[in-house]
Design a protein around this motif. Structure first.
Motif, PDB file in Angstrom:
ATOM      1  N   VAL A 146      -8.213 125.483  99.763  1.00 24.39           N
ATOM      2  CA  VAL A 146     -10.177 125.919  99.994  1.00 24.39           C
ATOM      3  C   VAL A 146     -10.520 126.009 101.233  1.00 24.39           C
ATOM      4  CG1 VAL A 146     -12.384 124.848  98.766  1.00 24.39           C
ATOM      5  CG2 VAL A 146      -9.635 124.952  97.844  1.00 24.39           C
ATOM      6  N   ALA A 161     -13.896 122.955 103.077  1.00 25.60           N
ATOM      7  CA  ALA A 161     -14.091 122.904 101.311  1.00 25.60           C
ATOM      8  C   ALA A 161     -15.255 121.551 101.170  1.00 25.60           C
ATOM      9  CB  ALA A 161     -12.738 122.055 101.622  1.00 25.60           C
ATOM     10  N   GLY A 215     -15.491 118.124  98.482  1.00 24.68           N
ATOM     11  CA  GLY A 215     -14.684 117.951  97.593  1.00 24.68           C
ATOM     12  C   GLY A 215     -14.513 119.243  96.720  1.00 24.68           C
ATOM     13  N   TYR A 226     -14.741 122.022  95.109  1.00 23.44           N
ATOM     14  CA  TYR A 226     -14.091 123.341  94.702  1.00 23.44           C
ATOM     15  C   TYR A 226     -12.723 122.724  94.625  1.00 23.44           C
ATOM     16  CZ  TYR A 226     -17.613 126.749  95.086  1.00 23.44           C
ATOM     17  OH  TYR A 226     -18.870 127.361  94.424  1.00 23.44           O
ATOM     18  N   ALA A 227     -11.906 122.268  95.832  1.00 21.31           N
ATOM     19  CA  ALA A 227     -11.006 121.714  94.934  1.00 21.31           C
ATOM     20  C   ALA A 227     -10.422 120.695  94.095  1.00 21.31           C
ATOM     21  CB  ALA A 227     -10.392 120.335  96.937  1.00 21.31           C
ATOM     22  N   VAL A 250      -3.530 121.387  95.951  1.00 26.00           N
ATOM     23  CA  VAL A 250      -5.019 122.166  96.676  1.00 26.00           C
ATOM     24  C   VAL A 250      -4.899 121.408  98.564  1.00 26.00           C
ATOM     25  CG1 VAL A 250      -7.091 122.900  96.358  1.00 26.00           C
ATOM     26  CG2 VAL A 250      -5.919 122.394  94.314  1.00 26.00           C
ATOM     27  N   ALA A 279      -7.631 121.461 101.013  1.00 21.83           N
ATOM     28  CA  ALA A 279      -8.791 121.592 101.561  1.00 21.83           C
ATOM     29  C   ALA A 279      -9.270 121.115 103.118  1.00 21.83           C
ATOM     30  CB  ALA A 279      -9.193 120.523 100.809  1.00 21.83           C
ATOM     31  N   VAL A 319      -4.290 117.050  95.665  1.00 16.37           N
ATOM     32  CA  VAL A 319      -5.414 117.721  95.973  1.00 16.37           C
ATOM     33  C   VAL A 319      -5.037 116.992  98.050  1.00 16.37           C
ATOM     34  CG1 VAL A 319      -7.551 117.652  97.333  1.00 16.37           C
ATOM     35  CG2 VAL A 319      -6.983 117.850  94.527  1.00 16.37           C
TER      36      VAL A 319
END
Ligand SMILES: C[S@@+](CC[C@H](N)C(=O)[O-])C[C@H]1O[C@@H](n2cnc3c(N)ncnc32)[C@H](O)[C@@H]1O
Length: 266
Positions: A115, A118, A121, A123-124, A137, A139, A163
């Motif tokens: 991502v 980002a 955060g 979306y992540a 993920v 980010a 993440v």
């Protein structure tokens, strides 16, 4: 005066963000409106007024406090995850929660997702929550304040194993993941296209790229500008691709939309 207002936060503490046209601006009336919003919505403790468009690399606006508490950091709850943010320090838009659900629902087990841009955060975190089988993920975000919030948000949502927040410019910070990513999400409508060379570098064969862009009906198709940029960067990278999705994300102004164009790198 204000055309509705956005609310960020939770039932314990929230802030309202109002937009007032220049010709309607009147300090007394704004204060009255803000007090009425807070009286009708007891969880709203501050009212901010937009004083500028989103500006600069960090896409943060100027705000003024019309009424209430000067501490505008709030815990926003969306789709079952929590996001701490002060909109005066980092970008956040609650209007994109449906888009996040849509993107997150496409991710398959085992994917390594990048991502870019980002922010704090969302979306992540949406991806890692919706797809616990995701490999990782990554980010990447350049605003240090946003990264600080993202690190906190990853922790409070118990996603530290999934993440990985990375502070830095997408142009330099993505190199460790060149050739490794199954999906690249690029949620920076103003300018993400200029980083498509980095996206092609990150993309494995078969990777999916989700590019956000502004689209104008005046161009013949609201996807035309994004698709032209993809074509030009693919050519420079010597890669072929197939467009697999196009959608309007949000209306912005008459004839102008935030759009997403998705393509598969072949
Ligand atoms: C439109 S906001 C989106 C943030 C987040 N994805 C969200 O939806 O809330 C774009 C973000 O990209 C960051 N940004 C802009 N240029 C960047 C760059 N070259 N490298 C890393 N981050 C960047 C900004 O600081 C901002 O937080």
């Amino acid at each position: 005066m204000a055309h509705g207002f956005d609310v960020i936060g939770s039932k314990d503490k929230a802030i309202a963000i109002i937009e007032v046209r220049d010709e309607d601006a009147h300090a007394g009336a704004e204060k009255e409106l803000a007090n009425a919003i807070m009286a009708r919505n007891r969880h709203i403790v501050s009212v901010l007024k937009k004083e500028s468009a989103r500006e600069g690399e960090f896409r943060v606006r100027e705000y003024s406090l019309v009424a209430g508490d000067g501490d505008t950091e709030v815990l926003h709850i969306e789709n079952g995850y929590r996001l701490l943010v002060d909109p005066q320090k980092a970008y956040f838009s609650n209007r994109e929660s449906t888009e996040r659900t849509r993107v997150a629902s496409q991710v398959k087990p085992g994917e390594l997702v990048m991502v870019m841009f980002a922010g704090i955060g969302p979306y992540a975190i949406a991806i890692a929550k919706a797809q616990p089988g995701v490999q990782k993920v990554i980010a990447v975000e350049s605003n240090p304040e946003a990264v600080r919030y993202m690190e906190h948000n990853v922790r409070i949502n118990k996603l530290s194993h999934k993440v990985q927040p990375v502070q830095g410019d997408v142009r330099d910070a993505c190199t460790p993941w060149y050739g490794m990513c199954d999906r690249i999400v690029m949620p920076l409508p103003l300018g993400a296209g200029e980083f498509l060379d980095v996206a092609f570098e990150c993309a494995k064969r078969g990777a999916i790229v989700q590019l956000y862009s502004w689209g104008n009906e005046a161009d013949g198709s609201i996807y035309a500008a994004a698709e032209k940029t993809i074509e030009s960067f693919a050519k420079k990278a010597g890669r072929t691709y197939e467009i697999i999705g196009r959608r309007k994300v949000l209306p912005y102004a008459p004839g102008r939309y935030k759009v997403c164009v998705e393509f598969k790198v072949l």
